[in-house]
Write an enzyme that holds these catalytic residues in place. Structure first.
Site, mmCIF file in Angstrom:
data_model
loop_
_atom_site.group_PDB
_atom_site.id
_atom_site.type_symbol
_atom_site.label_atom_id
_atom_site.label_comp_id
_atom_site.label_asym_id
_atom_site.label_seq_id
_atom_site.Cartn_x
_atom_site.Cartn_y
_atom_site.Cartn_z
ATOM 1 N N PRO A 128 0.744 -1.062 0.106
ATOM 2 C CA PRO A 128 0.008 -0.033 -0.125
ATOM 3 C C PRO A 128 0.792 1.206 -0.006
ATOM 4 O O PRO A 128 0.404 2.251 -0.617
ATOM 5 C CB PRO A 128 -0.565 -0.144 1.150
ATOM 6 C CG PRO A 128 -0.926 -1.677 1.387
ATOM 7 C CD PRO A 128 0.455 -2.219 0.688
ATOM 8 N N ASN A 129 1.923 1.126 0.692
ATOM 9 C CA ASN A 129 2.812 2.466 0.852
ATOM 10 C C ASN A 129 4.043 2.291 -0.067
ATOM 11 O O ASN A 129 4.944 3.070 0.174
ATOM 12 C CB ASN A 129 2.997 2.783 2.258
ATOM 13 C CG ASN A 129 1.732 3.325 3.028
ATOM 14 O OD1 ASN A 129 0.829 3.981 2.490
ATOM 15 N ND2 ASN A 129 1.565 2.467 4.068
ATOM 16 N N TRP A 156 -2.462 -4.836 -5.059
ATOM 17 C CA TRP A 156 -2.236 -4.869 -6.342
ATOM 18 C C TRP A 156 -1.794 -5.978 -7.016
ATOM 19 O O TRP A 156 -1.181 -6.014 -8.181
ATOM 20 C CB TRP A 156 -1.553 -3.524 -7.136
ATOM 21 C CG TRP A 156 -2.065 -2.305 -6.751
ATOM 22 C CD1 TRP A 156 -1.543 -1.501 -5.604
ATOM 23 C CD2 TRP A 156 -3.267 -1.617 -6.880
ATOM 24 N NE1 TRP A 156 -2.248 -0.262 -5.339
ATOM 25 C CE2 TRP A 156 -3.237 -0.427 -6.235
ATOM 26 C CE3 TRP A 156 -4.201 -1.845 -7.871
ATOM 27 C CZ2 TRP A 156 -4.611 0.501 -6.418
ATOM 28 C CZ3 TRP A 156 -5.644 -0.873 -8.139
ATOM 29 C CH2 TRP A 156 -5.542 0.017 -7.329
ATOM 30 N N THR A 158 -2.021 -9.367 -9.002
ATOM 31 C CA THR A 158 -2.860 -10.290 -9.915
ATOM 32 C C THR A 158 -3.043 -11.669 -9.477
ATOM 33 O O THR A 158 -2.186 -12.264 -9.085
ATOM 34 C CB THR A 158 -2.339 -10.144 -11.302
ATOM 35 O OG1 THR A 158 -2.039 -8.948 -11.765
ATOM 36 C CG2 THR A 158 -3.058 -10.973 -12.247
ATOM 37 N N GLN A 336 -11.953 8.403 -31.385
ATOM 38 C CA GLN A 336 -12.163 9.656 -32.073
ATOM 39 C C GLN A 336 -12.632 9.136 -33.366
ATOM 40 O O GLN A 336 -13.549 9.909 -33.794
ATOM 41 C CB GLN A 336 -11.075 10.746 -32.155
ATOM 42 C CG GLN A 336 -11.166 11.964 -32.255
ATOM 43 C CD GLN A 336 -11.901 12.847 -31.236
ATOM 44 O OE1 GLN A 336 -11.882 12.413 -30.071
ATOM 45 N NE2 GLN A 336 -12.350 13.664 -31.676
ATOM 46 N N GLU A 363 3.992 -2.811 -13.294
ATOM 47 C CA GLU A 363 5.252 -3.301 -13.475
ATOM 48 C C GLU A 363 6.115 -2.021 -13.815
ATOM 49 O O GLU A 363 7.110 -2.020 -14.601
ATOM 50 C CB GLU A 363 5.347 -4.306 -14.581
ATOM 51 C CG GLU A 363 4.479 -5.415 -14.157
ATOM 52 C CD GLU A 363 4.944 -6.903 -15.068
ATOM 53 O OE1 GLU A 363 5.890 -7.131 -15.454
ATOM 54 O OE2 GLU A 363 3.806 -7.553 -15.185
#
Length: 380
Positions: A128-129, A156, A158, A336, A363
């Site tokens: 987290p930090n 985070w 996977t 677009q 990464e």
């Protein structure tokens, strides 16, 4: 340099392409909307050798190289970035770390299960930090006789919830020293190890991203990977290969968005002409094609160096940085070209747009890649 794909590479690409179109494409938006991690798809990819691309045949893998790996990730990502991301994390991070630094007993125990997708792999470094500041991690491993006791949280990750086994780097020394951490292989059923919060993400929504939490988790010393204190150094080497993964993932997303925009521009008529005939559209497509080819050349260069066992840190960072930025720009321009339709979920480019952004962050952010490129160039 001749980067013309050989027969093996072409076969690998065709296998991944056919599988993605038949088994992934029909469910892409369903998985995205529900944030479903489709484990069954990865089990099927295991049967084709896609879950153990680098793993030598003696451990039940496909025994292929980085050129094959690049096209496999790319072909899957052209259809679904989420599945491509999970495929990459399993192959290059979890398996890649075990292959590079595991001992023979560890390889024999885990690689056959991972290569077949009997088990799904995870890899834990980020906290987290401590994102880019990985050397200052708070998750600790304390020696206790023949065991280690892990405490802390990784985020985070996977497959942080669904992974059957995780390769985890924990701090065993003083913060911000190069020998301050050690790597461990931790099975899901280990007491004190559990999954935490699952992230609700902008894109890559079918790739599970979650916390891994360790609460007095006891790990036998035989689960240690390499020497005590080598964890951070190992992780940095694994991330070099991971950057080729993200470059390949970004290439697939960019190509998927480009191909969708090219087809649409030929089918969509305005003022009684296909919009591709207008310079404002055709020039966008020209830029997309050029930038994608440049990103591909950088990625192939990194693959070539990796395959030959040469130093490739700078080239991998260049490929990851440029390809990920190209993916974001290409997806933006694709929307677009689609106009209002590109903003809806009825067409694929809005998902390419959401998925692409992760490539500039995961990464190692684009800013970190610039630091790596600058540092490596000074010592080249």
């Amino acid at each position: 340099m001749n980067f013309t794909p050989d027969e093996i590479t072409q076969h690998a690409a065709q296998t991944a392409r056919d599988f993605a179109r038949q088994y992934i494409k029909p469910h892409v938006m369903e998985w995205d909307e529900t944030q479903q991690f489709p484990i069954h798809i990865f089990k099927e990819m295991g049967k084709l050798g896609l879950m153990g691309v680098f793993v030598p045949e003696q451990y039940g893998g496909a025994g292929l190289g980085y050129f094959e790996y690049k096209v496999i990730i790319e072909e899957v990502a052209k259809v679904c970035g989420s599945v491509g991301l999970s495929l990459a994390a399993h192959n290059s991070l979890c398996i890649g770390h075990m292959l590079a630094f595991g001992n023979e007993e560890q390889k024999m125990k885990y690689l056959p299960k991972l290569a077949s997708a009997e088990w799904i792999g995870a890899w834990g470094l980020t906290e987290p930090n401590t994102g880019s500041d990985a050397g200052n991690m708070k998750c600790t491993a304390t020696k206790d006789g023949d065991n280690w006791i892990l405490n802390g949280t990784k985020c985070w990750i996977t497959h942080g919830i669904s992974g059957d086994v995780a390769v985890v780097v924990a701090r065993t020394g003083e913060p911000r020293t190069r020998d301050n951490s050690t790597t461990f292989i931790i099975e899901r059923n280990t007491p004190g190890f559990r999954g935490g919060k699952k992230e609700n993400k902008l894109g890559m929504r079918a790739s599970e991203t979650a916390e891994m939490i360790f609460d007095n988790c006891i790990i036998p010393d035989k689960q240690r990977v390499g020497n005590v204190g080598d964890g951070f150094k190992q992780a940095m080497k694994v991330l070099d290969g991971g950057r080729i993964s993200i470059a390949s993932l970004a290439l697939g997303i960019a190509k998927g968005a480009y191909e969708a925009a090219l087809q649409y521009s030929q089918e969509r008529y305005q003022f009684d002409k296909p919009i591709v005939s207008f310079q404002g559209v055709s020039f966008k497509l020209a830029d997309m094609a050029t930038e994608i080819m440049a990103a591909e050349m950088l990625t192939l260069k990194a693959c070539d160096l990796k395959q030959k066992g040469l130093k490739f840190t700078r080239e991998a960072a260049m490929a990851k940085y440029y390809a990920s930025e190209v993916a974001v720009k290409t997806a933006n321009d694709a929307i677009q070209i689609f106009g209002g339709y590109g903003y809806t979920k009825d067409f694929p480019v809005e998902k390419f747009y959401r998925d692409a952004k992760l490539c500039t962050i995961g990464e190692g952010t684009s800013e970190i890649q610039k630091l790596v490129i600058a540092r490596e160039s000074l010592h080249a």
